[in-house]
Scaffold this active site. Sequence first.
Site, PDB file in Angstrom:
ATOM      1  N   ASP A   1     105.690 -10.878 159.402  1.00  0.00           N
ATOM      2  CA  ASP A   1     104.253 -10.719 159.225  1.00  0.00           C
ATOM      3  C   ASP A   1     103.809 -11.831 158.258  1.00  0.00           C
ATOM      4  OD1 ASP A   1     101.728  -9.299 158.817  1.00  0.00           O
ATOM      5  OD2 ASP A   1     102.576  -8.713 156.886  1.00  0.00           O
TER       6      ASP A   1
ATOM      7  N   ASP B   1     100.419 -12.040 155.903  1.00  0.00           N
ATOM      8  CA  ASP B   1      99.802 -11.635 154.622  1.00  0.00           C
ATOM      9  C   ASP B   1     100.599 -10.530 153.937  1.00  0.00           C
ATOM     10  OD1 ASP B   1      97.000 -13.015 154.362  1.00  0.00           O
ATOM     11  OD2 ASP B   1      97.242 -12.490 156.465  1.00  0.00           O
TER      12      ASP B   1
ATOM     13  N   ASP C   1     104.402  -5.783 155.670  1.00  0.00           N
ATOM     14  CA  ASP C   1     103.932  -4.983 154.529  1.00  0.00           C
ATOM     15  C   ASP C   1     102.826  -3.997 154.883  1.00  0.00           C
ATOM     16  OD1 ASP C   1     101.953  -6.995 155.006  1.00  0.00           O
ATOM     17  OD2 ASP C   1     101.079  -6.441 153.068  1.00  0.00           O
TER      18      ASP C   1
HETATM   19  O1  LIG Z   1      99.216  -9.021 159.908  1.00  0.00           O
HETATM   20  P1  LIG Z   1      98.979  -9.841 158.678  1.00  0.00           P
HETATM   21  O2  LIG Z   1      99.426 -11.256 158.830  1.00  0.00           O
HETATM   22  O3  LIG Z   1      99.565  -9.198 157.457  1.00  0.00           O
HETATM   23  O4  LIG Z   1      97.405  -9.861 158.504  1.00  0.00           O
HETATM   24  C1  LIG Z   1      96.739  -8.678 158.097  1.00  0.00           C
HETATM   25  C2  LIG Z   1      95.427  -9.019 157.467  1.00  0.00           C
HETATM   26  O5  LIG Z   1      95.702 -10.018 156.499  1.00  0.00           O
HETATM   27  C3  LIG Z   1      94.602 -10.597 155.816  1.00  0.00           C
HETATM   28  O6  LIG Z   1      94.046  -9.643 154.933  1.00  0.00           O
HETATM   29  C4  LIG Z   1      94.916  -9.217 153.908  1.00  0.00           C
HETATM   30  O7  LIG Z   1      95.291 -10.331 153.095  1.00  0.00           O
HETATM   31  C5  LIG Z   1      94.193 -10.955 152.379  1.00  0.00           C
HETATM   32  C6  LIG Z   1      94.723 -12.153 151.655  1.00  0.00           C
HETATM   33  O8  LIG Z   1      95.754 -11.833 150.779  1.00  0.00           O
HETATM   34  C7  LIG Z   1      93.540  -9.918 151.455  1.00  0.00           C
HETATM   35  O9  LIG Z   1      92.432 -10.506 150.780  1.00  0.00           O
HETATM   36  C8  LIG Z   1      93.079  -8.714 152.280  1.00  0.00           C
HETATM   37  O10 LIG Z   1      92.573  -7.710 151.429  1.00  0.00           O
HETATM   38  C9  LIG Z   1      94.240  -8.142 153.077  1.00  0.00           C
HETATM   39  O11 LIG Z   1      93.794  -7.115 153.972  1.00  0.00           O
HETATM   40  C10 LIG Z   1      93.582 -11.086 156.803  1.00  0.00           C
HETATM   41  O12 LIG Z   1      92.467 -11.600 156.121  1.00  0.00           O
HETATM   42  C11 LIG Z   1      93.179  -9.976 157.733  1.00  0.00           C
HETATM   43  O13 LIG Z   1      92.219 -10.406 158.634  1.00  0.00           O
HETATM   44  C12 LIG Z   1      94.434  -9.553 158.483  1.00  0.00           C
HETATM   45  O14 LIG Z   1      94.121  -8.563 159.425  1.00  0.00           O
END
Ligand SMILES: O=P(O)(O)OC[C@H]1O[C@H](O[C@H]2O[C@H](CO)[C@@H](O)[C@H](O)[C@H]2O)[C@H](O)[C@@H](O)[C@@H]1O
Length: 380
Positions: free
Chosen positions: A125, A127, A322
């Site tokens: 993954d 983020d 995560d």
């Molecule tokens: O599937 P992933 O690669 O883990 O993406 C999931 C979401 O990630 C991002 O949001 C998350 O991370 C951001 C940066 O650290 C944080 O600001 C946010 O609160 C988290 O939810 C991304 O912006 C989302 O669109 C994704 O769905």
Amino acid sequence: MELKTNHAAPVLTDPAPTISKSRLGIHSSLLPYSQQGAPFSSKYITIPRKKPGKLDDVWSNGWLDAMKSSSPPRKKLNKDFSVEVASDDNDNAYLSWMLKHPSALNFFERITSFARNKKIAVFLDYDGTLSPIVDDPDRALMSDAMRDAVRNVAKYFPTAIISGRNRDKVYELVGLTELYYAGSHGMDIMGPVTNTDSVNSTDQQGKEVKLFQPAKEFLPMIDEVFRTLVENTKGIKGAKVENHKFCASVHYRNVDEKNWSTIAQRVHDVLKDYPRLRLTHGRKVLEVRPVIEWNKGKAVEFLLGSLGLYSRDEVLSIYIGDDRTDEDAFKVLKKKNRGYGILVSPIPKETSAFYSLREPAEVMEFLKALVSWKDQEEAN
Ligand SMILES: O=P(O)(O)OC[C@H]1O[C@H](O[C@H]2O[C@H](CO)[C@@H](O)[C@H](O)[C@H]2O)[C@H](O)[C@@H](O)[C@@H]1O
């Protein structure tokens, strides 16, 4: 004796003899099994969403509870782990949770012992796994050290990034051509797709690739709902909406908690007009996506099939993530005896992952350990 790392985690390196087999890190699914799974199937079907508009507000359907518990507080970890354990009840809870979901670092030898004579497939993954969670999604950058670790892993093992983000965006953030990428929670896969539903395309380097996009028909709808969400949340300070092509995200990390019900209600109201869309929860983010039976777990199976890695006898899959959306992938690995899910979390969480890691720094350490192990295997 399990691999000891210099990372502070002085538990479970030598599990107590009274702990049951499953707690010792022996994935029951990796013990002999009776049946080989069904061959890869690309079938994805539309599933009905709960009747829209049945619940009048976001309190009654549990959105707010989910929002409040959607991301662990960021906490500074004390380097001297034992001091922290003594000073913080939360860590006692974490340590007991680790009996069920041991550290993948402390149980590294056990993991690799199951991988001997098998190919390893790595799914990551983005983020919260490769990059730390930060307030601004546009600034969620991966460190060069992490990039090197992923690059090295991909030299030995087929490696894919499975992200909720737009595929182009996550490719831009990771920047490694040698990986496979699935964006929009697996609804936009670029890779060696052999499925008949795939289409030809070119990647950022102009190289011919195959795309598999099971939610393609939703493209105009997502675009429309994205614009409506932007419009309807623009008065809420801190709200941010992202268009991920086959899904959209409404972030509330930077919204004052007293306005969370407002933002939830606005999203809820918009969704009422789209019975073919549904909502899932991420880390301080509401995700709007098509009601099709497709998710990160399906994407993992799809990639394994396309890469010719479907045999459980020959392949061990490792998925590190995560987020709640990663649970779909953890479940597939667990249920179908395909390998190990590793949850990245500094707090105890209900999960289908078998192992755990605390934070992206530990993910990097784990990836490096995989490479060192493979180097040694090759040398022997
Ligand atoms: O599937 P992933 O690669 O883990 O993406 C999931 C979401 O990630 C991002 O949001 C998350 O991370 C951001 C940066 O650290 C944080 O600001 C946010 O609160 C988290 O939810 C991304 O912006 C989302 O669109 C994704 O769905």
